[in-house]
Write a protein that holds these residues in place. Structure first.
Motif, PDB file in Angstrom:
ATOM      1  N   GLY A 188      53.083  22.931  42.807  1.00  0.00           N
ATOM      2  CA  GLY A 188      54.080  23.778  43.302  1.00  0.00           C
ATOM      3  C   GLY A 188      53.078  26.000  42.890  1.00  0.00           C
ATOM      4  N   ARG A 189      51.925  25.456  41.974  1.00  0.00           N
ATOM      5  CA  ARG A 189      52.376  26.823  41.817  1.00  0.00           C
ATOM      6  C   ARG A 189      50.819  27.734  42.921  1.00  0.00           C
ATOM      7  NH1 ARG A 189      56.416  27.544  39.812  1.00  0.00           N
ATOM      8  NH2 ARG A 189      56.900  26.775  37.131  1.00  0.00           N
ATOM      9  N   ILE A 190      51.003  29.461  42.490  1.00  0.00           N
ATOM     10  CA  ILE A 190      49.873  30.022  43.257  1.00  0.00           C
ATOM     11  C   ILE A 190      48.604  30.134  43.184  1.00  0.00           C
ATOM     12  CG2 ILE A 190      49.071  31.379  45.464  1.00  0.00           C
ATOM     13  CD1 ILE A 190      52.346  31.188  46.408  1.00  0.00           C
ATOM     14  N   PRO A 191      47.640  30.308  42.253  1.00  0.00           N
ATOM     15  CA  PRO A 191      46.728  30.606  41.434  1.00  0.00           C
ATOM     16  C   PRO A 191      46.419  31.687  41.982  1.00  0.00           C
ATOM     17  CG  PRO A 191      46.320  28.245  41.489  1.00  0.00           C
ATOM     18  CD  PRO A 191      47.233  28.473  43.319  1.00  0.00           C
ATOM     19  N   VAL A 192      46.751  32.586  41.489  1.00  0.00           N
ATOM     20  CA  VAL A 192      45.747  34.438  41.441  1.00  0.00           C
ATOM     21  C   VAL A 192      44.631  34.709  40.937  1.00  0.00           C
ATOM     22  CG1 VAL A 192      46.422  36.984  42.169  1.00  0.00           C
ATOM     23  CG2 VAL A 192      47.675  34.608  42.372  1.00  0.00           C
ATOM     24  N   VAL A 193      43.551  34.658  41.052  1.00  0.00           N
ATOM     25  CA  VAL A 193      42.181  34.552  40.630  1.00  0.00           C
ATOM     26  C   VAL A 193      41.246  35.905  40.779  1.00  0.00           C
ATOM     27  CG1 VAL A 193      39.760  33.023  39.987  1.00  0.00           C
ATOM     28  CG2 VAL A 193      41.994  32.042  40.894  1.00  0.00           C
ATOM     29  N   SER A 194      40.899  36.942  38.805  1.00  0.00           N
ATOM     30  CA  SER A 194      40.405  37.448  39.607  1.00  0.00           C
ATOM     31  C   SER A 194      38.956  37.298  38.901  1.00  0.00           C
ATOM     32  CB  SER A 194      40.863  38.219  38.205  1.00  0.00           C
ATOM     33  OG  SER A 194      41.625  39.035  38.198  1.00  0.00           O
ATOM     34  N   PRO A 195      37.939  37.532  39.812  1.00  0.00           N
ATOM     35  CA  PRO A 195      36.831  37.376  40.256  1.00  0.00           C
ATOM     36  C   PRO A 195      35.775  37.808  38.872  1.00  0.00           C
ATOM     37  CG  PRO A 195      37.152  39.093  41.419  1.00  0.00           C
ATOM     38  CD  PRO A 195      38.539  39.048  41.193  1.00  0.00           C
ATOM     39  N   ILE A 196      36.464  37.308  37.248  1.00  0.00           N
ATOM     40  CA  ILE A 196      35.219  37.276  36.352  1.00  0.00           C
ATOM     41  C   ILE A 196      34.767  36.181  35.642  1.00  0.00           C
ATOM     42  CG2 ILE A 196      35.632  38.597  34.449  1.00  0.00           C
ATOM     43  CD1 ILE A 196      37.572  40.072  35.236  1.00  0.00           C
ATOM     44  N   ALA A 197      33.407  36.548  34.725  1.00  0.00           N
ATOM     45  CA  ALA A 197      33.725  35.207  34.852  1.00  0.00           C
ATOM     46  C   ALA A 197      32.297  35.129  33.390  1.00  0.00           C
ATOM     47  CB  ALA A 197      32.106  34.010  35.982  1.00  0.00           C
ATOM     48  N   ARG A 198      32.679  34.476  32.459  1.00  0.00           N
ATOM     49  CA  ARG A 198      32.021  34.120  31.456  1.00  0.00           C
ATOM     50  C   ARG A 198      30.683  33.412  31.283  1.00  0.00           C
ATOM     51  NH1 ARG A 198      33.467  35.348  26.195  1.00  0.00           N
ATOM     52  NH2 ARG A 198      35.265  35.822  26.493  1.00  0.00           N
ATOM     53  N   GLY A 199      28.850  34.035  30.852  1.00  0.00           N
ATOM     54  CA  GLY A 199      28.167  32.773  30.816  1.00  0.00           C
ATOM     55  C   GLY A 199      28.014  32.534  30.045  1.00  0.00           C
ATOM     56  N   GLU A 200      27.612  31.342  29.534  1.00  0.00           N
ATOM     57  CA  GLU A 200      26.835  30.197  28.795  1.00  0.00           C
ATOM     58  C   GLU A 200      26.388  31.021  27.191  1.00  0.00           C
ATOM     59  OE1 GLU A 200      27.909  27.181  28.051  1.00  0.00           O
ATOM     60  OE2 GLU A 200      27.428  26.529  30.545  1.00  0.00           O
ATOM     61  N   ASP A 201      26.118  32.460  27.598  1.00  0.00           N
ATOM     62  CA  ASP A 201      25.705  33.192  26.454  1.00  0.00           C
ATOM     63  C   ASP A 201      26.929  34.137  25.967  1.00  0.00           C
ATOM     64  OD1 ASP A 201      26.155  34.804  28.218  1.00  0.00           O
ATOM     65  OD2 ASP A 201      23.836  36.097  28.508  1.00  0.00           O
ATOM     66  N   GLY A 202      28.177  33.802  26.623  1.00  0.00           N
ATOM     67  CA  GLY A 202      29.039  34.201  25.639  1.00  0.00           C
ATOM     68  C   GLY A 202      29.419  36.098  26.247  1.00  0.00           C
ATOM     69  N   GLN A 203      28.343  36.464  27.156  1.00  0.00           N
ATOM     70  CA  GLN A 203      28.619  38.009  28.677  1.00  0.00           C
ATOM     71  C   GLN A 203      29.585  37.378  29.484  1.00  0.00           C
ATOM     72  OE1 GLN A 203      26.684  40.517  27.738  1.00  0.00           O
ATOM     73  NE2 GLN A 203      28.450  41.287  29.350  1.00  0.00           N
ATOM     74  N   ILE A 204      30.407  38.593  30.040  1.00  0.00           N
ATOM     75  CA  ILE A 204      30.739  38.445  30.266  1.00  0.00           C
ATOM     76  C   ILE A 204      30.845  39.251  31.662  1.00  0.00           C
ATOM     77  CG2 ILE A 204      33.584  39.347  30.928  1.00  0.00           C
ATOM     78  CD1 ILE A 204      33.826  37.549  29.166  1.00  0.00           C
ATOM     79  N   TYR A 205      30.828  38.251  33.362  1.00  0.00           N
ATOM     80  CA  TYR A 205      30.354  39.220  34.325  1.00  0.00           C
ATOM     81  C   TYR A 205      31.330  39.174  35.736  1.00  0.00           C
ATOM     82  CZ  TYR A 205      25.761  37.480  32.552  1.00  0.00           C
ATOM     83  OH  TYR A 205      24.587  37.328  31.970  1.00  0.00           O
ATOM     84  N   ASN A 206      30.786  40.605  36.155  1.00  0.00           N
ATOM     85  CA  ASN A 206      31.510  40.537  37.298  1.00  0.00           C
ATOM     86  C   ASN A 206      30.771  40.229  38.563  1.00  0.00           C
ATOM     87  OD1 ASN A 206      33.190  41.591  39.563  1.00  0.00           O
ATOM     88  ND2 ASN A 206      31.868  43.842  39.557  1.00  0.00           N
ATOM     89  N   ILE A 207      32.248  39.408  39.327  1.00  0.00           N
ATOM     90  CA  ILE A 207      31.679  38.494  39.881  1.00  0.00           C
ATOM     91  C   ILE A 207      32.049  38.741  41.470  1.00  0.00           C
ATOM     92  CG2 ILE A 207      31.533  35.865  41.070  1.00  0.00           C
ATOM     93  CD1 ILE A 207      30.215  36.848  38.026  1.00  0.00           C
ATOM     94  N   ASN A 208      31.523  38.833  42.279  1.00  0.00           N
ATOM     95  CA  ASN A 208      31.298  39.512  43.965  1.00  0.00           C
ATOM     96  C   ASN A 208      33.416  38.282  44.328  1.00  0.00           C
ATOM     97  OD1 ASN A 208      30.819  38.739  46.699  1.00  0.00           O
ATOM     98  ND2 ASN A 208      31.264  41.134  46.797  1.00  0.00           N
ATOM     99  N   ALA A 209      33.488  39.181  44.651  1.00  0.00           N
ATOM    100  CA  ALA A 209      35.231  38.307  45.129  1.00  0.00           C
ATOM    101  C   ALA A 209      35.095  37.386  45.906  1.00  0.00           C
ATOM    102  CB  ALA A 209      36.358  38.953  45.228  1.00  0.00           C
TER     103      ALA A 209
END
Length: 319
Positions: A188-209
């Motif tokens: 019954g929750r409402i997820p609120v997701v920030s568009p940030i993701a990790r790559g297989e190489d461990g790098q953090i990426y800015n994702i277009n929302a």
């Protein structure tokens, strides 16, 4: 009339309420009746909502959005919110005297800017949206695409006028694991997701929302994807007219995509991907209009642009 003994007089500041007149009552009743078939259609269905644009910096619109999302949840839908944060990120970059630059409709993201993006999205914007929703009940849970490896990404290529350009740590989603989101929805929750993701190489990426919302909608098997932004919809012949295209098929959108303004490209690319990969319909709505989300879901007074799959472009589809 003078009140009798023991009667409580009407409040001298606020006049006593009156029963609505026949026309007002009829209008209210029609609104409820109009919503009934949509309540049945969308019962227990997932709706992914991308919240962005100027609506995110207007206090009244933010409050209205939070109430609308909670209303969807109470009505039996399962909303998922994916938020942007462009204005807030740009504001902090300006204060830090860091360059704000876009290419191919996407923010050029250096490692230094990525630190700011991560801080603003997950530490400021997400927490505010969670707080606004939770003012109406203990529903919202914030997370990023990094959490539980919900989204995995790789560096996104970009081209301008046919030439490749370096946009830095901007990611393209390669995999979505929706299990955590489904577990939250089932509770019954409402997820609120920030568009940030990790790559297989461990790098953090800015994702277009917009693209993040599209990918999550596909992975979750959402009934619809809603893009709340700061335009009325897709214009038929911008900038020569402001006529909005009310409805288009995936093929029609694909043909129009190269002619769109750069800021609209990710939104419409996200809509195209969603309906091509199983989402029943996608909408671009003007988030500057209070309660446009509820109007889209529960009434026939739909504005903005609706995108549908080619095979389902019939009158039997929704609006």
């Amino acid at each position: 009339m003078v009140p009798g003994p023991g009667a409580v007089p009407a409040d001298p500041v606020k006049p006593p309420s009156r029963a609505p007149g026949p026309r007002t009552a009829d209008h209210r009743a029609r609104t409820v009746i109009e919503a009934l078939p949509w309540l049945e259609t969308y019962q227990d269905r997932i709706v992914v909502i991308k919240f962005g644009g100027n609506a995110m910096v207007d206090d009244e619109l933010k409050q209205a959005f939070a109430r609308d999302v909670v209303s969807l949840r109470y009505a039996g839908l399962r909303p998922v919110v994916v938020h942007g944060g462009g204005p807030q990120i740009s504001a902090l970059l300006n204060r830090l005297d860091l360059e704000v630059r876009f290419a191919a409709g996407l923010r050029v993201t250096t490692p230094e800017i990525m630190d700011v993006v991560r801080m603003v999205l997950a530490g400021q914007v997400q927490r505010e949206i969670v707080g606004l929703i939770n003012a109406h009940g203990p529903f919202a849970v914030g997370l990023t695409g990094e959490d539980a490896r919900t989204m995995t990404a790789t560096r996104r290529p970009a081209w301008v006028d046919g030439e490749p350009v370096d946009i830095g740590l901007v990611g393209e989603i390669t995999r979505v694991d929706p299990d955590t989101l489904r577990a939250l929805l089932d509770r019954g929750r409402i997820p609120v997701v920030s568009p940030i993701a990790r790559g297989e190489d461990g790098q953090i990426y800015n994702i277009n929302a917009d693209l993040a919302a599209s990918a999550l909608a596909v992975a979750l098997g959402a009934e619809k994807l809603v893009m709340l932004t700061d335009v009325e919809g897709v214009y038929a012949n911008w900038p020569h007219t402001t006529d909005v295209i009310g409805r288009m098929t995936a093929t029609e959108l694909e043909k129009l995509l190269p002619s769109l303004a750069s800021g609209m490209v990710p939104k419409m690319e996200g809509c195209l991907r969603a309906v091509r990969e199983g989402v029943r319909m996608a909408h671009v709505l003007d988030g500057r209009v209070p309660h446009s989300l509820l109007l889209e879901v529960f009434t026939d007074d739909t504005t903005g642009t609706t995108v549908v799959p080619d095979a389902r472009d019939t009158e039997d589809d929704n609006r």
